[in-house]
Enzyme design. Structure first.
Site, PDB file in Angstrom:
ATOM      1  CB  SER A 170      -0.914   0.004   1.227  1.00 39.53           C
ATOM      2  OG  SER A 170      -1.456   1.296   1.386  1.00 39.53           O
ATOM      3  CG  HIS A 184      -4.027  -1.301  -1.662  1.00 43.64           C
ATOM      4  ND1 HIS A 184      -5.163  -1.977  -2.057  1.00 43.64           N
ATOM      5  CD2 HIS A 184      -4.396  -0.522  -0.607  1.00 43.64           C
ATOM      6  CE1 HIS A 184      -6.166  -1.635  -1.265  1.00 43.64           C
ATOM      7  NE2 HIS A 184      -5.727  -0.738  -0.386  1.00 43.64           N
ATOM      8  CG  ASP A 192      -5.118   2.659   0.888  1.00 49.22           C
ATOM      9  OD1 ASP A 192      -6.092   1.914   0.720  1.00 49.22           O
ATOM     10  OD2 ASP A 192      -4.023   2.270   1.354  1.00 49.22           O
ATOM     11  CG  MET A 227      -8.125   7.600   2.812  1.00 49.49           C
ATOM     12  SD  MET A 227      -7.196   7.616   4.344  1.00 49.49           S
ATOM     13  CE  MET A 227      -6.466   5.975   4.287  1.00 49.49           C
ATOM     14  CG  HIS A 247      -9.339   0.702  -0.517  1.00 52.80           C
ATOM     15  ND1 HIS A 247      -8.749   0.378   0.691  1.00 52.80           N
ATOM     16  CD2 HIS A 247     -10.684   0.748  -0.273  1.00 52.80           C
ATOM     17  CE1 HIS A 247      -9.698   0.239   1.606  1.00 52.80           C
ATOM     18  NE2 HIS A 247     -10.875   0.474   1.052  1.00 52.80           N
ATOM     19  CG  MET A 307     -11.182   3.768   2.163  1.00 50.24           C
ATOM     20  SD  MET A 307      -9.671   3.626   3.111  1.00 50.24           S
ATOM     21  CE  MET A 307      -8.470   3.717   1.793  1.00 50.24           C
ATOM     22  CG  MET A 321     -11.923  -2.107   5.168  1.00 47.92           C
ATOM     23  SD  MET A 321     -10.372  -1.583   4.405  1.00 47.92           S
ATOM     24  CE  MET A 321      -9.366  -1.062   5.780  1.00 47.92           C
ATOM     25  N   GLY A 323      -9.005   4.358   7.122  1.00 48.59           N
ATOM     26  CA  GLY A 323      -8.664   5.763   7.357  1.00 48.59           C
ATOM     27  C   GLY A 323      -7.193   5.977   7.684  1.00 48.59           C
ATOM     28  CG  PHE A 324      -5.895   6.783  10.447  1.00 46.56           C
ATOM     29  CD1 PHE A 324      -5.336   8.044  10.291  1.00 46.56           C
ATOM     30  CD2 PHE A 324      -7.226   6.684  10.841  1.00 46.56           C
ATOM     31  CE1 PHE A 324      -6.085   9.191  10.533  1.00 46.56           C
ATOM     32  CE2 PHE A 324      -7.991   7.825  11.090  1.00 46.56           C
ATOM     33  CZ  PHE A 324      -7.410   9.084  10.930  1.00 46.56           C
ATOM     34  N   GLY A 374      -1.001   1.508   9.673  1.00 47.00           N
ATOM     35  CA  GLY A 374      -0.304   1.223  10.925  1.00 47.00           C
ATOM     36  C   GLY A 374      -1.179   0.838  12.101  1.00 47.00           C
ATOM     37  CG  ASP A 405      -6.485  -2.574   2.955  1.00 51.80           C
ATOM     38  OD1 ASP A 405      -5.374  -2.400   3.472  1.00 51.80           O
ATOM     39  OD2 ASP A 405      -7.089  -1.697   2.294  1.00 51.80           O
ATOM     40  N   GLY A 453      -3.210  -3.876   8.791  1.00 54.71           N
ATOM     41  CA  GLY A 453      -2.481  -4.606   9.832  1.00 54.71           C
ATOM     42  C   GLY A 453      -1.973  -5.969   9.387  1.00 54.71           C
TER      43      GLY A 453
END
Ligand code: DX5
Ligand code: ZN
Length: 239
Positions: A13, A38, A40, A42, A71, A73, A142, A147-148, A150, A180, A182
């Protein structure tokens, strides 16, 4: 696990990449074990964060060797699908929770020639996909709240992936299961055994001291060994 399982794909990502050096980041992934890139997006409304969007995708796509997995969001993604395709998306995933007219949105993505994906937030049950599963190319589960990067992996995801796998088989759907949030070598094995086909990883890949290329190679080796062990176990069972 069944013998017909597809070899899992790796999708690093960009959210965790060095955003000040996206050309270099994209180029160094070109010869890595990454299968997809990937991306992301947002909007600060669907999720409480703002990342990057169309012009950045267009810039990355100039140097990308792998398909770009976008992706979204964002709220009302239907207004931007063609623009994301034109900017370089190969897959476009929208959120179930953001689309009251999901069937139409999925058809629009497919008409654009992109792989169509639907993402589920951690609280959204897989059963809600029953009437759309056969139309999907990808279901993104998910494993953190979007949104974040880590964040810690939510353990219930394993059960959810296994239930989704069953639902897809029952619906005769070929959709890939993408996980997606962790994701790391601490959970990649159980995820693949539960049915995951695509593993997205941000911080685990980009924050590793040995760097993303070596980390992706390590993930690929681990998954190949897992597969070999399974094949051997299957062969032993048949003897
Ligand atoms: C989270 C994003 C993820 C994120 C994953 O909202 O959808 O793709 O970048 O990052 P890690 O692997 O660090 O959780
Ligand atoms: Zn993502």
């Amino acid at each position: 696990m069944n013998a017909t399982r597809r070899a899992p794909l790796l999708a690093p990502s960009f959210l965790a990449a060095d955003l000040a050096n996206l050309q270099a980041e994209t180029e160094r992934l070109a010869d890595s074990a990454a299968d997809w890139l990937h991306f992301d997006v947002m909007d600060g409304r669907f999720v409480p964060n703002i990342s990057f969007g169309l012009p950045v995708l267009q810039a990355v796509a100039k140097y990308a060797k792998q398909p770009i997995d976008v992706h979204l969001m964002i709220e009302e993604p239907q207004h931007y699908l063609a623009q994301f395709r034109d900017a370089g998306a190969s897959s476009i995933t929208v959120h179930y929770e953001a689309c009251p007219h999901l069937h139409r949105v999925v058809q629009q993505i497919k008409q654009l020639g992109c792989r169509a994906g639907v993402a589920l937030n951690p609280h959204t049950p897989v059963a809600l996909l029953e009437d759309i599963a056969a139309d999907l190319d990808v279901v993104l589960v998910m494993s953190v709240n979007p949104g974040f990067g880590g964040q810690a992996f939510i353990p219930n995801t394993l059960k959810k992936v296994a239930m989704l796998k069953e639902l897809l088989v029952d619906c005769g759907s070929d959709a890939l299961i993408e996980v997606d949030g962790g994701v790391s070598l601490a959970n990649a094995g159980p995820l693949v055994e539960a049915g995951a086909d695509v593993l997205v990883a941000g911080n685990f890949v980009f924050s590793a001291p040995e760097g993303p290329v070596a980390t992706l190679a390590r993930m690929r080796d681990y998954l190949t060994n897992l597969e070999t062990a399974e094949l051997n176990a299957g062969a032993r069972r048949k003897q």
